[in-house]
Scaffold this motif. Structure first.
Motif, PDB file in Angstrom:
ATOM      1  N   THR A 297       0.857  -1.181   0.000  1.00 27.50           N
ATOM      2  CA  THR A 297       0.000   0.000   0.000  1.00 27.50           C
ATOM      3  C   THR A 297       0.893   1.231   0.000  1.00 27.50           C
ATOM      4  O   THR A 297       1.770   1.355   0.861  1.00 27.50           O
ATOM      5  CB  THR A 297      -0.931   0.018   1.230  1.00 27.50           C
ATOM      6  N   GLY A 298       0.672   2.101  -0.958  1.00 23.98           N
ATOM      7  CA  GLY A 298       1.448   3.325  -1.048  1.00 23.98           C
ATOM      8  C   GLY A 298       0.662   4.514  -0.529  1.00 23.98           C
ATOM      9  O   GLY A 298      -0.553   4.599  -0.711  1.00 23.98           O
ATOM     10  N   ILE A 299       1.369   5.406   0.146  1.00 18.81           N
ATOM     11  CA  ILE A 299       0.829   6.701   0.563  1.00 18.81           C
ATOM     12  C   ILE A 299       1.736   7.751  -0.076  1.00 18.81           C
ATOM     13  O   ILE A 299       2.948   7.714   0.111  1.00 18.81           O
ATOM     14  CB  ILE A 299       0.851   6.894   2.093  1.00 18.81           C
ATOM     15  N   VAL A 300       1.131   8.664  -0.826  1.00 22.36           N
ATOM     16  CA  VAL A 300       1.906   9.698  -1.515  1.00 22.36           C
ATOM     17  C   VAL A 300       1.252  11.047  -1.250  1.00 22.36           C
ATOM     18  O   VAL A 300       0.055  11.211  -1.455  1.00 22.36           O
ATOM     19  CB  VAL A 300       1.971   9.446  -3.043  1.00 22.36           C
ATOM     20  N   ILE A 301       2.052  12.007  -0.794  1.00 22.38           N
ATOM     21  CA  ILE A 301       1.587  13.395  -0.741  1.00 22.38           C
ATOM     22  C   ILE A 301       2.363  14.122  -1.836  1.00 22.38           C
ATOM     23  O   ILE A 301       3.589  14.168  -1.827  1.00 22.38           O
ATOM     24  CB  ILE A 301       1.774  14.062   0.658  1.00 22.38           C
ATOM     25  N   GLN A 302       1.621  14.607  -2.802  1.00 24.07           N
ATOM     26  CA  GLN A 302       2.234  15.265  -3.953  1.00 24.07           C
ATOM     27  C   GLN A 302       1.931  16.753  -3.934  1.00 24.07           C
ATOM     28  O   GLN A 302       0.802  17.154  -3.695  1.00 24.07           O
ATOM     29  CB  GLN A 302       1.683  14.655  -5.244  1.00 24.07           C
ATOM     30  N   ARG A 303       2.979  17.539  -4.133  1.00 24.89           N
ATOM     31  CA  ARG A 303       2.805  18.971  -4.380  1.00 24.89           C
ATOM     32  C   ARG A 303       2.870  19.091  -5.893  1.00 24.89           C
ATOM     33  O   ARG A 303       3.924  18.886  -6.490  1.00 24.89           O
ATOM     34  CB  ARG A 303       3.913  19.787  -3.715  1.00 24.89           C
ATOM     35  N   LYS A 304       1.736  19.351  -6.507  1.00 26.63           N
ATOM     36  CA  LYS A 304       1.640  19.275  -7.968  1.00 26.63           C
ATOM     37  C   LYS A 304       2.755  20.055  -8.648  1.00 26.63           C
ATOM     38  O   LYS A 304       2.992  21.210  -8.336  1.00 26.63           O
ATOM     39  CB  LYS A 304       0.266  19.740  -8.434  1.00 26.63           C
ATOM     40  N   SER A 305       3.441  19.370  -9.531  1.00 24.52           N
ATOM     41  CA  SER A 305       4.565  19.895 -10.319  1.00 24.52           C
ATOM     42  C   SER A 305       5.778  20.268  -9.483  1.00 24.52           C
ATOM     43  O   SER A 305       6.699  20.899  -9.986  1.00 24.52           O
ATOM     44  CB  SER A 305       4.133  21.119 -11.150  1.00 24.52           C
ATOM     45  N   LYS A 306       5.780  19.895  -8.204  1.00 28.31           N
ATOM     46  CA  LYS A 306       6.907  20.282  -7.348  1.00 28.31           C
ATOM     47  C   LYS A 306       7.375  19.155  -6.438  1.00 28.31           C
ATOM     48  O   LYS A 306       7.949  19.399  -5.389  1.00 28.31           O
ATOM     49  CB  LYS A 306       6.544  21.505  -6.509  1.00 28.31           C
ATOM     50  N   GLY A 307       7.123  17.895  -6.808  1.00 28.97           N
ATOM     51  CA  GLY A 307       7.655  16.789  -6.033  1.00 28.97           C
ATOM     52  C   GLY A 307       6.646  16.114  -5.136  1.00 28.97           C
ATOM     53  O   GLY A 307       5.451  16.436  -5.150  1.00 28.97           O
ATOM     54  N   ALA A 308       7.152  15.167  -4.350  1.00 27.74           N
ATOM     55  CA  ALA A 308       6.288  14.365  -3.495  1.00 27.74           C
ATOM     56  C   ALA A 308       7.095  13.730  -2.371  1.00 27.74           C
ATOM     57  O   ALA A 308       8.325  13.636  -2.443  1.00 27.74           O
ATOM     58  CB  ALA A 308       5.612  13.277  -4.325  1.00 27.74           C
ATOM     59  N   TRP A 309       6.365  13.287  -1.345  1.00 28.87           N
ATOM     60  CA  TRP A 309       6.936  12.440  -0.293  1.00 28.87           C
ATOM     61  C   TRP A 309       6.067  11.195  -0.274  1.00 28.87           C
ATOM     62  O   TRP A 309       4.830  11.286  -0.391  1.00 28.87           O
ATOM     63  CB  TRP A 309       6.891  13.140   1.074  1.00 28.87           C
ATOM     64  N   ALA A 310       6.684  10.018  -0.125  1.00 26.96           N
ATOM     65  CA  ALA A 310       5.907   8.790  -0.204  1.00 26.96           C
ATOM     66  C   ALA A 310       6.464   7.713   0.720  1.00 26.96           C
ATOM     67  O   ALA A 310       7.636   7.766   1.117  1.00 26.96           O
ATOM     68  CB  ALA A 310       5.907   8.276  -1.638  1.00 26.96           C
ATOM     69  N   CYS A 311       5.605   6.762   1.052  1.00 31.90           N
ATOM     70  CA  CYS A 311       6.018   5.594   1.818  1.00 31.90           C
ATOM     71  C   CYS A 311       5.099   4.426   1.476  1.00 31.90           C
ATOM     72  O   CYS A 311       4.079   4.611   0.808  1.00 31.90           O
ATOM     73  CB  CYS A 311       6.011   5.879   3.316  1.00 31.90           C
ATOM     74  N   ILE A 312       5.477   3.246   1.954  1.00 33.98           N
ATOM     75  CA  ILE A 312       4.676   2.056   1.703  1.00 33.98           C
ATOM     76  C   ILE A 312       4.429   1.276   2.992  1.00 33.98           C
ATOM     77  O   ILE A 312       5.153   1.425   3.972  1.00 33.98           O
ATOM     78  CB  ILE A 312       5.344   1.108   0.684  1.00 33.98           C
ATOM     79  N   ARG A 313       3.406   0.446   2.935  1.00 28.64           N
ATOM     80  CA  ARG A 313       3.130  -0.554   3.967  1.00 28.64           C
ATOM     81  C   ARG A 313       3.125  -1.897   3.259  1.00 28.64           C
ATOM     82  O   ARG A 313       2.504  -2.050   2.207  1.00 28.64           O
ATOM     83  CB  ARG A 313       1.776  -0.311   4.615  1.00 28.64           C
ATOM     84  N   ARG A 314       3.805  -2.870   3.813  1.00 29.73           N
ATOM     85  CA  ARG A 314       3.942  -4.191   3.217  1.00 29.73           C
ATOM     86  C   ARG A 314       3.138  -5.203   4.039  1.00 29.73           C
ATOM     87  O   ARG A 314       3.263  -5.244   5.261  1.00 29.73           O
ATOM     88  CB  ARG A 314       5.424  -4.561   3.223  1.00 29.73           C
ATOM     89  N   VAL A 315       2.322  -6.007   3.352  1.00 34.24           N
ATOM     90  CA  VAL A 315       1.552  -7.081   4.000  1.00 34.24           C
ATOM     91  C   VAL A 315       1.756  -8.352   3.192  1.00 34.24           C
ATOM     92  O   VAL A 315       1.612  -8.343   1.964  1.00 34.24           O
ATOM     93  CB  VAL A 315       0.042  -6.745   4.082  1.00 34.24           C
ATOM     94  N   ILE A 316       2.085  -9.433   3.883  1.00 33.99           N
ATOM     95  CA  ILE A 316       2.269 -10.722   3.226  1.00 33.99           C
ATOM     96  C   ILE A 316       1.178 -11.679   3.690  1.00 33.99           C
ATOM     97  O   ILE A 316       0.965 -11.859   4.895  1.00 33.99           O
ATOM     98  CB  ILE A 316       3.655 -11.305   3.538  1.00 33.99           C
ATOM     99  N   ILE A 317       0.492 -12.278   2.729  1.00 28.53           N
ATOM    100  CA  ILE A 317      -0.481 -13.327   3.005  1.00 28.53           C
ATOM    101  C   ILE A 317       0.207 -14.640   2.622  1.00 28.53           C
ATOM    102  O   ILE A 317       0.633 -14.795   1.468  1.00 28.53           O
ATOM    103  CB  ILE A 317      -1.788 -13.119   2.190  1.00 28.53           C
ATOM    104  N   PRO A 318       0.322 -15.595   3.556  1.00 32.61           N
ATOM    105  CA  PRO A 318       1.134 -16.800   3.318  1.00 32.61           C
ATOM    106  C   PRO A 318       0.469 -17.859   2.423  1.00 32.61           C
ATOM    107  O   PRO A 318       0.498 -19.046   2.730  1.00 32.61           O
ATOM    108  CB  PRO A 318       1.375 -17.326   4.736  1.00 32.61           C
ATOM    109  N   ARG A 319      -0.114 -17.416   1.327  1.00 31.11           N
ATOM    110  CA  ARG A 319      -0.674 -18.334   0.327  1.00 31.11           C
ATOM    111  C   ARG A 319      -0.804 -17.584  -0.986  1.00 31.11           C
ATOM    112  O   ARG A 319      -0.796 -16.354  -1.025  1.00 31.11           O
ATOM    113  CB  ARG A 319      -2.027 -18.876   0.767  1.00 31.11           C
ATOM    114  N   LYS A 320      -0.942 -18.351  -2.041  1.00 29.49           N
ATOM    115  CA  LYS A 320      -1.175 -17.747  -3.357  1.00 29.49           C
ATOM    116  C   LYS A 320      -2.637 -17.346  -3.443  1.00 29.49           C
ATOM    117  O   LYS A 320      -3.518 -18.193  -3.310  1.00 29.49           O
ATOM    118  CB  LYS A 320      -0.874 -18.757  -4.458  1.00 29.49           C
ATOM    119  N   MET A 321      -2.900 -16.070  -3.622  1.00 29.26           N
ATOM    120  CA  MET A 321      -4.271 -15.577  -3.790  1.00 29.26           C
ATOM    121  C   MET A 321      -4.553 -15.512  -5.280  1.00 29.26           C
ATOM    122  O   MET A 321      -4.306 -14.505  -5.919  1.00 29.26           O
ATOM    123  CB  MET A 321      -4.427 -14.184  -3.178  1.00 29.26           C
ATOM    124  N   THR A 322      -5.069 -16.596  -5.826  1.00 30.67           N
ATOM    125  CA  THR A 322      -5.246 -16.669  -7.275  1.00 30.67           C
ATOM    126  C   THR A 322      -6.604 -16.167  -7.738  1.00 30.67           C
ATOM    127  O   THR A 322      -6.767 -15.850  -8.914  1.00 30.67           O
ATOM    128  CB  THR A 322      -5.048 -18.116  -7.770  1.00 30.67           C
TER     129      THR A 322
END
Length: 178
Positions: free
Chosen positions: A59-84
């Motif tokens: 999951t990404g979170i991005v705060i963008q200042r239009k035409s002037k860059g951004a700050w961003a981060c992610i959250r990682r979640v692992i589900i221990p099976r193939k979600m087909t």
């Protein structure tokens, strides 16, 4: 590999690991305070990738200042099976986005709005978008889920974006699922 079991919320980006939600909110508000007259868009989106023995969700979170860059981060979640099952995976991506969005309570959103509010007459703005990794084209297998997932984003008060405009999910988060 940092994992998040879904019970705790840990965020990271290229320069920081193990950020709490408080850290993330602080970075976003500090970023906005650097230019209170900016045009800001706070965006959320999740993508997934099926691996050999698990499915990885970013999951990404991005705060963008239009035409002037951004700050961003992610959250990682692992589900221990193939979600087909595609609907299950797209729905879970949306659920993970909703979880992170829910941390931005009305009070917190108002704190961010208050940064730009005195400068609206100078052109400052603040919007919030939910990016969904689906497309409406008939060739896209996910097109049958567009109405359902868009409704879920709208119910949170977010402006929903699908491909090709859903770059937080389809590009930024996608980069970290490999």
């Amino acid at each position: 590999m940092t994992t998040d079991n879904g019970l705790s919320f840990s965020f990271q980006n290229l320069s920081q690991r193990k950020m709490s939600f408080e850290d993330v909110f602080h970075h976003i508000s500090q970023y906005m305070m650097k230019d209170e007259t900016g045009n800001y868009c706070l965006m959320f989106g999740t993508d997934s990738q099926i691996h050999t023995n698990y499915t990885l969700f970013i999951t990404g979170i991005v705060i963008q200042r239009k035409s002037k860059g951004a700050w961003a981060c992610i959250r990682r979640v692992i589900i221990p099976r193939k979600m087909t099952n595609l609907h299950e995976r797209i729905s879970f991506e949306t659920t993970l986005t909703e979880e992170v969005v829910s941390m931005f309570t009305e009070e917190r959103k108002n704190l961010l709005i208050d940064i730009v509010l005195p400068h609206i007459y100078k052109g400052a703005s603040f919007t919030i978008e939910g990016h969904i990794d689906i497309g409406s084209g008939k060739r896209n297998k996910t097109h049958i889920f567009v109405k359902e997932m868009v409704s879920r984003m709208e119910s949170l008060g977010l402006e929903p974006k699908i491909k090709p405009e859903a770059f937080v999910a389809s590009s930024y988060a996608n980069r970290f699922t490999k």
